[in-house]
Scaffold this active site. Structure first.
Site, PDB file in Angstrom:
ATOM      1  CD  GLU A   1     -23.689  52.344  -0.495  1.00  0.00           C
ATOM      2  OE1 GLU A   1     -24.224  53.390  -0.126  1.00  0.00           O
ATOM      3  OE2 GLU A   1     -22.584  52.300  -1.041  1.00  0.00           O
TER       4      GLU A   1
ATOM      5  CB  CYS B   1     -30.616  53.315   3.901  1.00  0.00           C
ATOM      6  SG  CYS B   1     -30.250  53.979   2.284  1.00  0.00           S
TER       7      CYS B   1
END
Ligand code: SAH
Ligand code: SF4
Length: 338
Positions: A90, A105
């Site tokens: 992710e 991120c």
């Protein structure tokens, strides 16, 4: 087939030289990849059609696919990306109040071996390291998908960056030199792998180091993070002080607040004492519950009291803004639901 994403200027020059093209062509391709973030060679419109056709025979822009994309009402976008071997990680794009700041991120590994008890990624165990190009691809995918330029990168997705340090350092160098993101806008977050913290100190790293401390004492930390048995808090403290001495940089201490476990007045006092002689800022993170354990988020009044007690000890304390609460955007959560 060469994948252009993640290649340096000189690596792209090798390809253009083989195609009997000039270094200037390499420069143009480099710009299209990192600054204009195109998805295909066809979009590199200042290259001649003939050259684009030749290039397409030996190279392609990217090898990752967006498998899932979720957009939160606060503008956070969460991606589940798939690499050619079928593994997924992710990546999250966060926008903070200052709209000019776009923070990616990123993940550094598929899964994680550190196995913290509160973390959805840890539950999956370690699968494999990402190579530096796979890390780079995460930021490029965000840029391609949104048409925006990422300004900050934090290694706070899946994985323990200090257990894949060579690839992480190479990726940071590319973020710095090729994406032109300033070193201070890059942050590594770690559970506290001491030998590698020492290595970063020797390298005089100018990026930000964030430490996932999460506990005020050995007993609580041991319950939350098995790594405490290998690299305990006392030794960690010495490594952090050495890091500050060598680099001159202030450390960020991350502290998850879990109801009744580490959010009491006693915990705040112990934490303040542990940190009193360390040059650091503190970032409090309200725990984001996952369905796989019994931990609960601290109530807001407790978070504020904890913050106040630490501020009283003279530290700068922030509470991490919750982003993408409606899309499971706490790190480690998207993959956990797939
Ligand atoms: N492995 C590194 C970096 C990835 S984790 C590290 O642990 O620092 C990034 C951050 O997300 C860590 O501070 C981690 O403690 C936090 N985190 C993990 N699970 C969380 C959850 N359920 N709620 C809130 N933060 C979480
Ligand atoms: Fe790994 Fe970080 Fe999750 Fe711990 S919090 S299991 S170190 S990803």
């Amino acid at each position: 087939m060469e994948i252009l994403s993640g290649l340096s200027q000189s690596e792209i020059e090798k390809i253009t030289t083989e195609l009997n093209a000039s270094k200037f062509r390499a420069r143009q391709i480099h710009n299209w990849i990192y600054l204009k973030s195109v998805s295909s060679i066809d979009e590199m419109t200042d290259l001649s059609l003939k050259f684009r056709e030749e290039l397409k025979k030996v190279a392609t822009v990217s090898a990752v696919k967006i498998k899932v994309k979720q957009v939160s009402s606060d503008g956070t976008i969460k991606y589940l990306l798939e690499y050619p071997d079928g593994e997924c990680v992710e990546t999250v794009l966060m926008r903070f109040d200052n709209r000019a700041n776009l923070t990616a991120c990123v993940s550094s590994q598929v899964g994680c071996a550190v196995n913290c008890t509160f973390c959805a990624t840890g539950k999956r165990g370690f699968i494999r390291n990402l190579d530096y190009k796979e890390i780079i691809e995460q930021v490029l995918t965000i840029q391609r998908d949104t048409g925006l330029k990422v300004t900050n990168v934090v290694f706070m997705g899946q994985g323990e960056p200090l257990l894949n340090l060579d690839n992480v350092l190479r990726a940071m160098q590319i973020f710095n030199e090729d994406f032109q993101i300033g070193a201070r806008r890059l942050t590594i977050s770690t559970s506290g792998i001491i030998p590698q913290i020492n290595r970063l100190a020797e390298l005089d790293m100018q990026s930000t180091l964030a430490i996932s401390l999460h506990a005020p004492n050995h007993d609580i930390r041991q319950r939350l993070m098995p790594i405490e048995n290998k690299y305990g808090m006392d030794e960690l403290k010495n490594a952090l002080k050495n890091y500050v001495d060598k680099t001159g940089r202030r450390i960020t201490i991350e502290y998850l607040l879990i109801k009744d476990l580490n959010d009491t007045v006693e915990s705040a006092k112990q934490l303040a004492y542990y940190l009193h002689d360390l040059k650091c800022n503190i970032n409090l993170i309200p725990y984001n519950p996952t369905e796989k354990n019994d931990y609960k988020r601290s109530p807001n009044d407790r978070i504020m009291k904890f913050k106040y007690l630490l501020e009283h000890s003279g530290k700068k304390v922030t509470v991490r803004l919750e982003r993408g609460g409606d899309i499971d955007a706490a790190c480690g959560q998207l993959r956990g639901r797939m």
